[in-house]
Design an enzyme around this catalytic site. Structure first.
Site, PDB file in Angstrom:
ATOM      1  N   HIS A 235      27.537 -31.402  17.235  1.00  0.00           N
ATOM      2  CA  HIS A 235      27.981 -31.625  15.851  1.00  0.00           C
ATOM      3  C   HIS A 235      28.243 -30.335  15.091  1.00  0.00           C
ATOM      4  CE1 HIS A 235      27.312 -35.751  16.609  1.00  0.00           C
ATOM      5  NE2 HIS A 235      26.010 -35.646  16.692  1.00  0.00           N
ATOM      6  N   ARG A 292      31.943 -25.500  -1.185  1.00  0.00           N
ATOM      7  CA  ARG A 292      31.992 -24.048  -0.975  1.00  0.00           C
ATOM      8  C   ARG A 292      33.216 -23.723  -0.138  1.00  0.00           C
ATOM      9  NH1 ARG A 292      30.871 -24.570   4.444  1.00  0.00           N
ATOM     10  NH2 ARG A 292      29.262 -26.073   4.946  1.00  0.00           N
TER      11      ARG A 292
HETATM   12  P1  ADP Z   1      31.260 -25.695   8.450  1.00  0.00           P
HETATM   13  O1  ADP Z   1      31.505 -27.157   8.192  1.00  0.00           O
HETATM   14  O2  ADP Z   1      32.004 -24.776   7.541  1.00  0.00           O
HETATM   15  O3  ADP Z   1      31.308 -25.268   9.870  1.00  0.00           O
HETATM   16  P2  ADP Z   1      28.367 -25.944   8.295  1.00  0.00           P
HETATM   17  O4  ADP Z   1      28.009 -26.902   7.220  1.00  0.00           O
HETATM   18  O5  ADP Z   1      28.046 -26.341   9.672  1.00  0.00           O
HETATM   19  O6  ADP Z   1      29.834 -25.483   8.065  1.00  0.00           O
HETATM   20  O7  ADP Z   1      27.710 -24.534   7.983  1.00  0.00           O
HETATM   21  C1  ADP Z   1      28.462 -23.470   7.461  1.00  0.00           C
HETATM   22  C2  ADP Z   1      27.674 -22.230   7.610  1.00  0.00           C
HETATM   23  O8  ADP Z   1      26.518 -22.379   6.848  1.00  0.00           O
HETATM   24  C3  ADP Z   1      27.215 -21.962   9.026  1.00  0.00           C
HETATM   25  O9  ADP Z   1      28.099 -21.219   9.790  1.00  0.00           O
HETATM   26  C4  ADP Z   1      25.939 -21.212   8.769  1.00  0.00           C
HETATM   27  O10 ADP Z   1      26.201 -19.845   8.577  1.00  0.00           O
HETATM   28  C5  ADP Z   1      25.445 -21.809   7.504  1.00  0.00           C
HETATM   29  N1  ADP Z   1      24.448 -22.831   7.761  1.00  0.00           N
HETATM   30  C6  ADP Z   1      24.632 -24.130   8.039  1.00  0.00           C
HETATM   31  N2  ADP Z   1      23.479 -24.760   8.223  1.00  0.00           N
HETATM   32  C7  ADP Z   1      22.526 -23.850   8.070  1.00  0.00           C
HETATM   33  C8  ADP Z   1      21.105 -23.891   8.156  1.00  0.00           C
HETATM   34  N3  ADP Z   1      20.445 -25.009   8.467  1.00  0.00           N
HETATM   35  N4  ADP Z   1      20.438 -22.747   7.925  1.00  0.00           N
HETATM   36  C9  ADP Z   1      21.100 -21.612   7.625  1.00  0.00           C
HETATM   37  N5  ADP Z   1      22.434 -21.517   7.530  1.00  0.00           N
HETATM   38  C10 ADP Z   1      23.139 -22.611   7.765  1.00  0.00           C
HETATM   39  P1  ADP Z   2      26.630 -31.950   8.338  1.00  0.00           P
HETATM   40  O1  ADP Z   2      26.161 -31.934   6.912  1.00  0.00           O
HETATM   41  O2  ADP Z   2      25.567 -31.608   9.289  1.00  0.00           O
HETATM   42  O3  ADP Z   2      27.927 -31.212   8.498  1.00  0.00           O
HETATM   43  P2  ADP Z   2      28.210 -34.404   8.623  1.00  0.00           P
HETATM   44  O4  ADP Z   2      27.900 -35.692   7.952  1.00  0.00           O
HETATM   45  O5  ADP Z   2      29.368 -33.624   8.114  1.00  0.00           O
HETATM   46  O6  ADP Z   2      26.909 -33.505   8.618  1.00  0.00           O
HETATM   47  O7  ADP Z   2      28.399 -34.672  10.173  1.00  0.00           O
HETATM   48  C1  ADP Z   2      28.524 -33.618  11.107  1.00  0.00           C
HETATM   49  C2  ADP Z   2      29.212 -34.125  12.372  1.00  0.00           C
HETATM   50  O8  ADP Z   2      28.511 -35.237  12.933  1.00  0.00           O
HETATM   51  C3  ADP Z   2      30.627 -34.613  12.179  1.00  0.00           C
HETATM   52  O9  ADP Z   2      31.572 -33.576  12.196  1.00  0.00           O
HETATM   53  C4  ADP Z   2      30.772 -35.561  13.357  1.00  0.00           C
HETATM   54  O10 ADP Z   2      30.998 -34.837  14.543  1.00  0.00           O
HETATM   55  C5  ADP Z   2      29.413 -36.195  13.466  1.00  0.00           C
HETATM   56  N1  ADP Z   2      29.317 -37.456  12.711  1.00  0.00           N
HETATM   57  C6  ADP Z   2      28.953 -37.603  11.431  1.00  0.00           C
HETATM   58  N2  ADP Z   2      28.993 -38.884  11.044  1.00  0.00           N
HETATM   59  C7  ADP Z   2      29.391 -39.603  12.119  1.00  0.00           C
HETATM   60  C8  ADP Z   2      29.616 -41.006  12.380  1.00  0.00           C
HETATM   61  N3  ADP Z   2      29.422 -41.934  11.453  1.00  0.00           N
HETATM   62  N4  ADP Z   2      30.028 -41.359  13.617  1.00  0.00           N
HETATM   63  C9  ADP Z   2      30.205 -40.431  14.583  1.00  0.00           C
HETATM   64  N5  ADP Z   2      30.006 -39.118  14.409  1.00  0.00           N
HETATM   65  C10 ADP Z   2      29.603 -38.688  13.191  1.00  0.00           C
END
Ligand code: ADP
Ligand code: ADP
Ligand code: MG
Length: 665
Positions: A235, A292
């Site tokens: 994910h 962001r």
């Molecule tokens: P994107 O959807 O832009 O890939 P994420 O929501 O996965 O972003 O996270 C964006 C950035 O935020 C990551 O590359 C990381 O640097 C930071 N980040 C995400 N989750 C965490 C966490 N649990 N702790 C610290 N930094 C985080």
């Molecule tokens: P995060 O805050 O960690 O980014 P998201 O809700 O954006 O959480 O989900 C992260 C990833 O998890 C998505 O990009 C997708 O790959 C998977 N995911 C989230 N919701 C679903 C769903 N309802 N069914 C299948 N995959 C999902």
């Protein structure tokens, strides 16, 4: 416009924000932890302020220290980057209180989107399509279970406060629901301090498509098309592209409209991303909004020709959006890959160490914008040669982004850029990224969010460590001669004069070398002979001619270690076999930490009997959890780890007395 801003972040995003600020004539202030004293963002900024020890919670996450740094330097605004404090309401409040502009949305929008449940309620009211599920306040396990049964399995339990792919549980059948709910709530409390969850229909083989939105303080909101982020591992995004393959004009308009509705519903200002999960049939549902700048924003910049950080600064300074919706156009195709210091062939284990060679200018040369309409190559990096990759932060060290006339054009250009920008000194995923771009599933746009995870289970060849070819072994031996010819016995010109034992990552072999002048012959263990002519060595570049063709490789020799970069693939050979050390690492009686990190779980106690394969304890580093499993049946005789305690790479964390002593080496 501001005269000076502070960037409350590190790594590539801090460097990237500094770049636009410089171009706009705005001075920059970096903040840094003790581990980052020598980091690239500190070097690039006009001023820098030390804000504390390495651990993020004692430096990059301490609101008071960042505000104090802004006041001390007279910064008028703070750019939070992504991660860290970028979506933190308290930080936003603190800036407001101190009269410093927060370069991002208002507190109310961050709060509204901070909880996935609350966000879904708002979106429902705004008429945005939602993933079917339950996002209400009743958290009674039996009630949630009923809801899950009604939704139909598989379902996904998500922490309302979750992020970064953490705090999610897939439930395949009703019987498993209660246990997985408990484990999700445990992780949610410990990671996010809030155990509120929602339940969603789990969409199988979905695509992740998100819309970039932008709002200003004058009530305007526009969308800057979509990004496809379906290439994920656990994910988390690995590669992103824009536009999304197969996107129709109608669907783009519908998703753009839904995203703008979503942003308007919360009074959004600045850059934001509305994430949707899309079914294979094209139907899409709101997932969450990230309030962001996103890691993958450069692909949007490439297809629109806009600088989103410039827009952020202008909006934060109170200016209206520079363009209206009808003036924003899309051209070509852009792809971004995330370069991580993780070993894809060893469970993606994060790596720490020194950057020994990193000269991305080579990949940029001749590909700058202006020389042709498309084909810009951009490398956003947070590292420099000689810099350290520490275990304290995210292992993403750089992003490579290209713009092509179309998707196939972009793929080719990105593969070439990866070949031209090798990183030496520690293991990383460049070769994996290159193979991914070249994989039929990607070329034919058949990726979905769980495909890489499935490949890991199926033993897909792309995830097997590439083995050096015979020519590569020979070249490694020739490199040793080219670099230090005098180290070899000069007496015999005709005879094989020197025998070396070269050890690769998984195997080793004896090679014989016969140097004479600029020519070196190498004979491998199987008798194959390679004759290298015109062997030359200049500033990390090994040039040679073989069978009448001249080639070159990026190469480094240090002690008895040869590192060879052949395109994006880096091979390391040791002249002295490293196998005795590996042997020690393989001793099943002593379990060693694979990395420097923090112990986040201990599943056994001294005296417990354990079975081979049983997980014993878990170390967390760079946001990744690595379980140490027993390699043989036995009894735990000692534990050298405490919960939340720090451990060094290679330190023994658990000792076993083996049940079957014959299995001892
Ligand atoms: P994107 O959807 O832009 O890939 P994420 O929501 O996965 O972003 O996270 C964006 C950035 O935020 C990551 O590359 C990381 O640097 C930071 N980040 C995400 N989750 C965490 C966490 N649990 N702790 C610290 N930094 C985080
Ligand atoms: P995060 O805050 O960690 O980014 P998201 O809700 O954006 O959480 O989900 C992260 C990833 O998890 C998505 O990009 C997708 O790959 C998977 N995911 C989230 N919701 C679903 C769903 N309802 N069914 C299948 N995959 C999902
Ligand atoms: Mg997300």
């Amino acid at each position: 416009m501001f005269d000076k801003i502070l960037i409350a972040n590190r790594g590539e995003i801090a460097c990237r924000v500094i770049k636009t600020a410089r171009r706009m004539g705005i001075k920059t202030v970096a903040v840094y932890s003790e581990a980052d004293a020598n980091a690239r963002h500190v070097r690039l900024a006009d001023e820098a302020v030390l804000i504390g020890p390495a651990a993020a919670r004692e430096s990059y996450l301490v609101i008071d220290k960042i505000i104090a740094a802004a006041k001390a330097t007279g910064a008028q605004a703070i750019h939070p980057g992504y991660g860290f404090l970028s979506e933190n309401e308290d930080f936003c409040h603190a800036c407001e209180r101190e009269g410093i502009v927060f370069i991002g949305p208002p507190v109310s929008a961050i709060r509204a989107m901070g909880s996935k449940s609350e966000a879904k309620k708002l979106m429902e009211a705004a008429g945005v399509p939602l993933t079917p599920g339950y996002h209400g306040d009743d958290q009674e396990p039996s009630y949630l279970h009923q809801q899950a049964d009604a939704i139909g399995y598989p379902v996904l339990i998500k922490a309302a406060a979750g992020g970064g792919g953490k705090g999610m549980r897939l439930v395949e059948k009703s019987e498993d629901f209660i246990d997985l709910l408990a484990s999700c709530k445990r992780e949610a409390s410990s990671s996010f301090g809030d155990d509120h969850v929602l339940v969603e229909k789990y969409i199988t083989k979905p695509r992740h498509i998100e819309i970039q939105v932008f709002g200003d303080t004058h009530g305007n909101v526009v969308y800057l098309f979509e990004r496809d982020c379906s290439v994920q591992r656990r994910h988390q995004k690995v590669l992103e592209e824009a536009p999304a393959p197969g996107m129709t004009l109608e669907r783009r308009a519908a998703m753009g409209k839904a995203a703008v509705e979503a942003a308007k519903a919360v009074g959004y200002v600045g850059a934001g991303t509305v994430e949707f999960i899309a079914n294979q049939d094209g139907s899409f549902y709101f997932m969450e909004m990230n309030t962001r700048l996103q890691v993958e924003h450069p692909v949007t910049e490439m297809i629109t020709g806009l600088d989103l950080v410039e827009w952020q600064l202008r909006v934060a300074a109170g200016e209206p959006l520079p363009l209206a919706q009808e003036d924003i156009h899309l051209s070509g195709h852009a792809i971004e890959v995330r370069l991580y210091t993780e070993d894809p062939y060893d469970g993606f284990a994060p790596q720490t160490g020194t950057v020994q060679f990193w000269r991305p200018e080579r990949a940029l040369a001749g590909r700058a914008k202006g020389q042709c309409a498309f084909g810009e190559v951009r490398i956003d990096a947070g590292i420099h040669e000689g810099g350290q990759i520490s275990p304290y932060y995210d292992p993403m060290v750089a992003k490579l982004i290209v713009h092509g006339r179309n998707r196939q054009d972009a793929i080719r250009r990105l593969m070439a850029a990866l070949d031209d920008a090798p990183l030496l000194g520690l293991r990383h995923n460049a070769r994996f990224l290159r193979d991914l771009l070249d994989h039929p599933a990607f070329r034919e746009a058949r990726m979905h969010t769980t495909l890489i995870d499935q490949w890991l289970q199926d033993g897909e060849p792309l995830l097997q460590r590439p083995r050096p070819e015979t020519l590569t072994w020979a070249l490694a031996a020739a490199a040793l001669v080219a670099q230090a010819p005098s180290a070899l016995r000069p007496d015999s010109v005709a005879a094989w004069s020197t025998t070396l034992t070269l050890a690769g990552t998984t195997e080793s072999q004896a090679v014989r070398i016969r140097p004479h002048g600029a020519q070196v012959s190498v004979q491998l263990a199987d008798g194959t002979v390679f004759a290298f002519e015109q062997l030359g060595w200049h500033d990390h570049r090994l040039s040679y001619q073989i069978d009448g063709v001249q080639r070159q490789a990026i190469c480094q020799v240090q002690g008895g270690q040869v590192t060879l970069a052949l395109g994006a693939t880096v091979f390391v050979f040791d002249e002295k076999s490293p196998f005795p050390q590996n042997h020690q690492a393989l001793d099943p009686r002593k379990l060693r930490s694979p990395v420097a990190g923090t112990v986040c779980a201990i599943a056994v106690a001294v005296g417990d009997p354990v079975k081979a394969g049983q997980p014993l304890l878990c170390v967390e580093a760079m946001k990744m959890e690595m379980w140490l499993n027993a390699r043989a049946d036995g009894i735990v005789t000692a534990l050298h780890a405490s919960l939340k305690g720090s451990v060094a790479a290679g330190s023994v964390l658990a000792e076993l007395a083996l049940t079957n002593e014959e299995t001892n080496p």
